[in-house]
Design an enzyme around this catalytic site. Structure first.
Site, PDB file in Angstrom:
ATOM      1  N   ASP A   1       0.498  -1.324   0.030  1.00  0.00           N
ATOM      2  CA  ASP A   1      -0.212   0.158  -0.478  1.00  0.00           C
ATOM      3  C   ASP A   1       0.757   0.695   0.499  1.00  0.00           C
ATOM      4  O   ASP A   1       0.425   2.015   0.236  1.00  0.00           O
ATOM      5  CB  ASP A   1      -1.098   0.115   1.234  1.00  0.00           C
ATOM      6  CG  ASP A   1       0.042  -0.183   2.277  1.00  0.00           C
ATOM      7  OD1 ASP A   1       0.698  -0.686   2.727  1.00  0.00           O
ATOM      8  OD2 ASP A   1      -0.904  -0.124   3.317  1.00  0.00           O
TER       9      ASP A   1
ATOM     10  N   HIS B   1      24.589   4.644 -18.259  1.00  0.00           N
ATOM     11  CA  HIS B   1      23.247   4.743 -17.510  1.00  0.00           C
ATOM     12  C   HIS B   1      23.445   3.822 -15.725  1.00  0.00           C
ATOM     13  O   HIS B   1      22.520   3.329 -15.374  1.00  0.00           O
ATOM     14  CB  HIS B   1      22.038   4.098 -17.822  1.00  0.00           C
ATOM     15  CG  HIS B   1      21.683   4.813 -19.164  1.00  0.00           C
ATOM     16  ND1 HIS B   1      20.356   4.439 -20.243  1.00  0.00           N
ATOM     17  CD2 HIS B   1      21.719   5.776 -19.575  1.00  0.00           C
ATOM     18  CE1 HIS B   1      20.549   4.894 -20.934  1.00  0.00           C
ATOM     19  NE2 HIS B   1      21.126   6.582 -20.366  1.00  0.00           N
TER      20      HIS B   1
ATOM     21  N   ASP C   1      25.948  12.836 -13.371  1.00  0.00           N
ATOM     22  CA  ASP C   1      25.391  13.520 -14.032  1.00  0.00           C
ATOM     23  C   ASP C   1      23.392  13.732 -13.036  1.00  0.00           C
ATOM     24  O   ASP C   1      22.644  12.294 -12.796  1.00  0.00           O
ATOM     25  CB  ASP C   1      24.852  12.341 -15.250  1.00  0.00           C
ATOM     26  CG  ASP C   1      23.460  13.098 -16.333  1.00  0.00           C
ATOM     27  OD1 ASP C   1      22.918  13.727 -16.034  1.00  0.00           O
ATOM     28  OD2 ASP C   1      23.622  12.356 -17.734  1.00  0.00           O
TER      29      ASP C   1
ATOM     30  N   ASP D   1      19.317  19.300 -16.115  1.00  0.00           N
ATOM     31  CA  ASP D   1      20.117  18.164 -16.396  1.00  0.00           C
ATOM     32  C   ASP D   1      22.093  18.347 -16.963  1.00  0.00           C
ATOM     33  O   ASP D   1      21.607  19.004 -17.511  1.00  0.00           O
ATOM     34  CB  ASP D   1      19.827  17.421 -17.907  1.00  0.00           C
ATOM     35  CG  ASP D   1      20.593  15.984 -18.386  1.00  0.00           C
ATOM     36  OD1 ASP D   1      20.674  16.279 -17.738  1.00  0.00           O
ATOM     37  OD2 ASP D   1      19.834  15.855 -19.373  1.00  0.00           O
TER      38      ASP D   1
ATOM     39  N   HIS E   1      27.059   8.450 -27.606  1.00  0.00           N
ATOM     40  CA  HIS E   1      25.371   8.281 -27.976  1.00  0.00           C
ATOM     41  C   HIS E   1      25.212  10.060 -28.003  1.00  0.00           C
ATOM     42  O   HIS E   1      26.540  10.843 -29.181  1.00  0.00           O
ATOM     43  CB  HIS E   1      25.595   8.897 -26.181  1.00  0.00           C
ATOM     44  CG  HIS E   1      25.884   9.875 -25.273  1.00  0.00           C
ATOM     45  ND1 HIS E   1      26.145  11.375 -25.476  1.00  0.00           N
ATOM     46  CD2 HIS E   1      27.015   9.301 -24.550  1.00  0.00           C
ATOM     47  CE1 HIS E   1      26.697  11.536 -24.611  1.00  0.00           C
ATOM     48  NE2 HIS E   1      27.823  10.482 -24.042  1.00  0.00           N
TER      49      HIS E   1
ATOM     50  N   HIS F   1      19.865  16.859 -26.582  1.00  0.00           N
ATOM     51  CA  HIS F   1      18.435  16.576 -26.714  1.00  0.00           C
ATOM     52  C   HIS F   1      17.348  17.145 -25.898  1.00  0.00           C
ATOM     53  O   HIS F   1      18.090  18.373 -25.604  1.00  0.00           O
ATOM     54  CB  HIS F   1      18.332  15.130 -26.073  1.00  0.00           C
ATOM     55  CG  HIS F   1      18.198  15.245 -24.165  1.00  0.00           C
ATOM     56  ND1 HIS F   1      17.536  15.703 -23.355  1.00  0.00           N
ATOM     57  CD2 HIS F   1      19.346  14.732 -23.485  1.00  0.00           C
ATOM     58  CE1 HIS F   1      18.146  15.611 -22.038  1.00  0.00           C
ATOM     59  NE2 HIS F   1      19.490  15.010 -21.717  1.00  0.00           N
TER      60      HIS F   1
ATOM     61  N   HIS G   1      13.774  14.038 -21.132  1.00  0.00           N
ATOM     62  CA  HIS G   1      13.979  13.970 -22.932  1.00  0.00           C
ATOM     63  C   HIS G   1      12.657  14.399 -23.289  1.00  0.00           C
ATOM     64  O   HIS G   1      12.366  13.595 -22.983  1.00  0.00           O
ATOM     65  CB  HIS G   1      14.064  12.450 -22.854  1.00  0.00           C
ATOM     66  CG  HIS G   1      15.834  11.592 -22.660  1.00  0.00           C
ATOM     67  ND1 HIS G   1      16.253  10.821 -22.775  1.00  0.00           N
ATOM     68  CD2 HIS G   1      16.912  12.152 -22.285  1.00  0.00           C
ATOM     69  CE1 HIS G   1      17.543  10.431 -21.602  1.00  0.00           C
ATOM     70  NE2 HIS G   1      18.159  11.740 -21.149  1.00  0.00           N
TER      71      HIS G   1
ATOM     72  N   GLU H   1      26.061  17.679 -24.537  1.00  0.00           N
ATOM     73  CA  GLU H   1      26.910  16.895 -23.346  1.00  0.00           C
ATOM     74  C   GLU H   1      27.593  15.811 -24.288  1.00  0.00           C
ATOM     75  O   GLU H   1      27.296  15.027 -23.866  1.00  0.00           O
ATOM     76  CB  GLU H   1      25.423  16.491 -23.036  1.00  0.00           C
ATOM     77  CG  GLU H   1      24.096  15.346 -23.374  1.00  0.00           C
ATOM     78  CD  GLU H   1      23.303  14.575 -22.453  1.00  0.00           C
ATOM     79  OE1 GLU H   1      23.573  14.276 -22.104  1.00  0.00           O
ATOM     80  OE2 GLU H   1      22.754  15.131 -22.859  1.00  0.00           O
TER      81      GLU H   1
ATOM     82  N   TYR I   1      34.914   8.197 -23.472  1.00  0.00           N
ATOM     83  CA  TYR I   1      34.519   6.910 -21.945  1.00  0.00           C
ATOM     84  C   TYR I   1      35.805   5.261 -22.942  1.00  0.00           C
ATOM     85  O   TYR I   1      35.458   5.056 -23.838  1.00  0.00           O
ATOM     86  CB  TYR I   1      33.193   6.347 -22.872  1.00  0.00           C
ATOM     87  CG  TYR I   1      32.415   7.169 -22.353  1.00  0.00           C
ATOM     88  CD1 TYR I   1      31.326   7.822 -21.264  1.00  0.00           C
ATOM     89  CD2 TYR I   1      31.455   7.764 -23.104  1.00  0.00           C
ATOM     90  CE1 TYR I   1      30.875   9.043 -21.003  1.00  0.00           C
ATOM     91  CE2 TYR I   1      30.476   8.891 -22.993  1.00  0.00           C
ATOM     92  CZ  TYR I   1      30.226   9.233 -22.005  1.00  0.00           C
ATOM     93  OH  TYR I   1      29.590  10.157 -22.224  1.00  0.00           O
TER      94      TYR I   1
ATOM     95  N   ARG J   1      32.021  13.175 -19.107  1.00  0.00           N
ATOM     96  CA  ARG J   1      30.978  13.975 -19.785  1.00  0.00           C
ATOM     97  C   ARG J   1      30.996  15.034 -19.286  1.00  0.00           C
ATOM     98  O   ARG J   1      30.491  14.835 -17.907  1.00  0.00           O
ATOM     99  CB  ARG J   1      29.475  13.228 -20.164  1.00  0.00           C
ATOM    100  CG  ARG J   1      28.321  13.417 -20.696  1.00  0.00           C
ATOM    101  CD  ARG J   1      27.885  12.650 -20.721  1.00  0.00           C
ATOM    102  NE  ARG J   1      26.647  11.951 -19.934  1.00  0.00           N
ATOM    103  CZ  ARG J   1      26.952  11.438 -19.263  1.00  0.00           C
ATOM    104  NH1 ARG J   1      27.235  10.294 -20.109  1.00  0.00           N
ATOM    105  NH2 ARG J   1      26.290  10.868 -17.948  1.00  0.00           N
TER     106      ARG J   1
ATOM    107  N   GLU K   1      28.284  18.061 -19.448  1.00  0.00           N
ATOM    108  CA  GLU K   1      26.467  18.292 -20.069  1.00  0.00           C
ATOM    109  C   GLU K   1      26.164  19.880 -19.293  1.00  0.00           C
ATOM    110  O   GLU K   1      26.335  19.934 -17.773  1.00  0.00           O
ATOM    111  CB  GLU K   1      25.402  17.677 -19.670  1.00  0.00           C
ATOM    112  CG  GLU K   1      24.286  17.807 -20.226  1.00  0.00           C
ATOM    113  CD  GLU K   1      23.570  16.869 -19.763  1.00  0.00           C
ATOM    114  OE1 GLU K   1      24.060  15.236 -18.422  1.00  0.00           O
ATOM    115  OE2 GLU K   1      22.447  16.454 -20.529  1.00  0.00           O
TER     116      GLU K   1
END
Ligand code: GLY
Ligand code: MN
Ligand code: MN
Length: 435
Positions: free
Chosen positions: A35, A238, A255, A266, A345, A349, A356, A382, A386, A403, A405
């Site tokens: 619940d 991710h 990130d 972001d 990548h 975006h 996104h 961004e 890697y 990275r 961004e």
């Protein structure tokens, strides 16, 4: 609270609907386990058109010569309000949110066939929610069953998202103010994480710094699951475990962005756990930063959405050649996509109510039909590189992943970067000094 931005958007939408009816439900509450519920998050389209925060609510817009802006929502209920908190109720909500009428949500089912009767088109987000598809099909069938009374059901079922996505792609002043606020808070959160970072800490301790700063400054929380990735963990794009220890010699990539008034920021920052970049980390960082600068310079009205990605790819490819990761020319690398194992990548975006965000990227299927940038659009920039441990690259690069961004608005003559966390090596090392 002013309802004007939301009223303006509904009225704009009404002009597109012509003689049609649009149905925009908000998101349902969702059970997490037994619940216990997930924290409630409204539907982005519903929010965009109302600013109304409660679940169990639906907007119905009726176009034509006598337009109606109708809100269906929960009734006041003393007992439920004692347990779960305030409810506007239709009467108060109608005024506070600028609708022309409001009704209890329980009367929607009965009213819907009448609202659809003799309208040319019905607009909703087809396929988004099977329950709603079913409810709407039922309402249409009810209208069709009245056919012998001379009642006609809408002959056209249209997807509302095409229109709303297009509207949401260009941010109005109200949205820009909120997004700037979200960016300021997220920038402060990243600076806090940099200041707090020490070798031997766990990734989740930096996640906690961000969460604390976001909430302390009034954001609703994270806009998406944050990534706090020490060393080679950052090669997992991710990575969200955020539970390993931070080694002194490694970089950490964060990130993370917060949500304010429904809008996401972001930001990604990569910095040395020790507070000082070593020579290899420095070299890779400078390449990614230069790629980001080239990409930002390519964001301007009239440029296509892919131009800034191409600008980043050019700098990253030259960097990979300089690092002796790939051989040959930049043009050759772009042609053969030799950069792809190290940069897999795209460079950004759309950004808005969804991290996104909605909005087309292409207008058709030809190579050159990417959407053209226009003032008011918000997007991320961004680039990254890697290098997985064990990859076919000079050994010193193993486990180095960077990275950077930031969030930008397209302006009249270029773009405005509106995120401000420390970005250059000098800025990062300065904020991380512990003396
Ligand atoms: N945080 C998701 C992204 O950067 O696209
Ligand atoms: Mn992003
Ligand atoms: Mn991000």
């Amino acid at each position: 609270m002013t309802h004007q931005p939301y009223t303006r958007r509904r009225q704009h939408l009404l002009t597109t609907l012509a003689d049609g009816v649009a149905i925009i439900p908000t998101a349902p509450e969702r059970i997490r386990n037994r619940d216990a519920h997930y924290p409630y998050r409204f539907d982005s389209y519903f929010w965009y058109l109302s600013g109304f925060p409660e679940p169990d609510a639906v907007i119905v817009l009726v176009g034509g010569t006598n337009p109606r802006e109708i809100l269906f929502c929960r009734e006041k209920n003393e007992e439920r309000e004692t347990w779960d908190g305030f409810r506007y109720g239709p009467e108060t909500a109608c005024h506070a949110f600028g609708f022309s009428e409001a009704h209890p949500i329980a009367s929607l089912e009965q009213m819907l066939p009448d609202l659809l009767a003799n309208r040319r088109s019905l607009w909703h987000s087809l396929g988004h929610d099977a329950d709603w598809d079913q409810r709407i099909a039922q309402a249409l069938n009810t209208v069709r069953s009245r056919n012998r009374d001379g009642t006609r059901a809408p002959g056209e079922i249209r997807d509302l998202r095409g229109v709303l996505d297009h509207m949401r792609l260009s941010k109005d002043d109200h949205e820009i103010d909120i997004m700037r606020h979200a960016a300021d808070i997220a920038s402060a959160g990243h600076a806090c994480a940099m200041r707090a970072c020490r070798p031997g800490m766990a990734e989740y301790e930096l996640e906690a710094e961000l969460a604390y700063e976001f909430r302390r400054r009034g954001a609703d929380g994270h806009a998406y699951t944050p990534i706090v990735a020490g060393g080679a963990n950052a090669c997992i794009l991710h990575y969200v475990d955020n539970n390993k220890l931070l080694a002194a010699h490694s970089l950490v990539l964060i990130d993370a962005g917060c949500e304010v008034g429904g809008y996401a920021s972001d930001i990604t920052r990569t910095f040395p756990v020790s507070g000082r970049f070593n020579p290899v980390q420095r070299e890779v960082y400078e390449i990614v930063l230069a790629a980001q600068q080239a990409a930002i310079a390519a964001v301007r009205p009239g440029a296509s959405f892919t131009d800034y990605h191409q600008a980043a790819l050019r700098v990253l490819s030259q960097g990979l050649i300089d690092l002796k990761v790939i051989t040959g020319s930049v043009d050759g690398a772009l042609e053969s996509e030799a950069y792809k194992p190290w940069y897999m990548h795209r460079t950004g975006h759309w950004l808005g109510l969804d991290v996104h965000d909605v909005g087309d990227y292409r207008t058709g299927s030809a190579d050159d039909d990417w959407v053209r940038l226009a003032p008011g659009m918000a997007l991320t920039v961004e680039p990254g590189l890697y290098f997985r441990p064990g990859a076919q690259v000079p050994k010193a690069l193993h486990g180095v992943a960077v990275r950077i961004e930031d969030d930008v608005f397209v302006s009249a003559d270029g773009c405005t970067v509106y995120t401000s966390a420390p970005r250059t090596i000098a800025e990062i090392e300065e904020v991380m000094r512990h003396d």
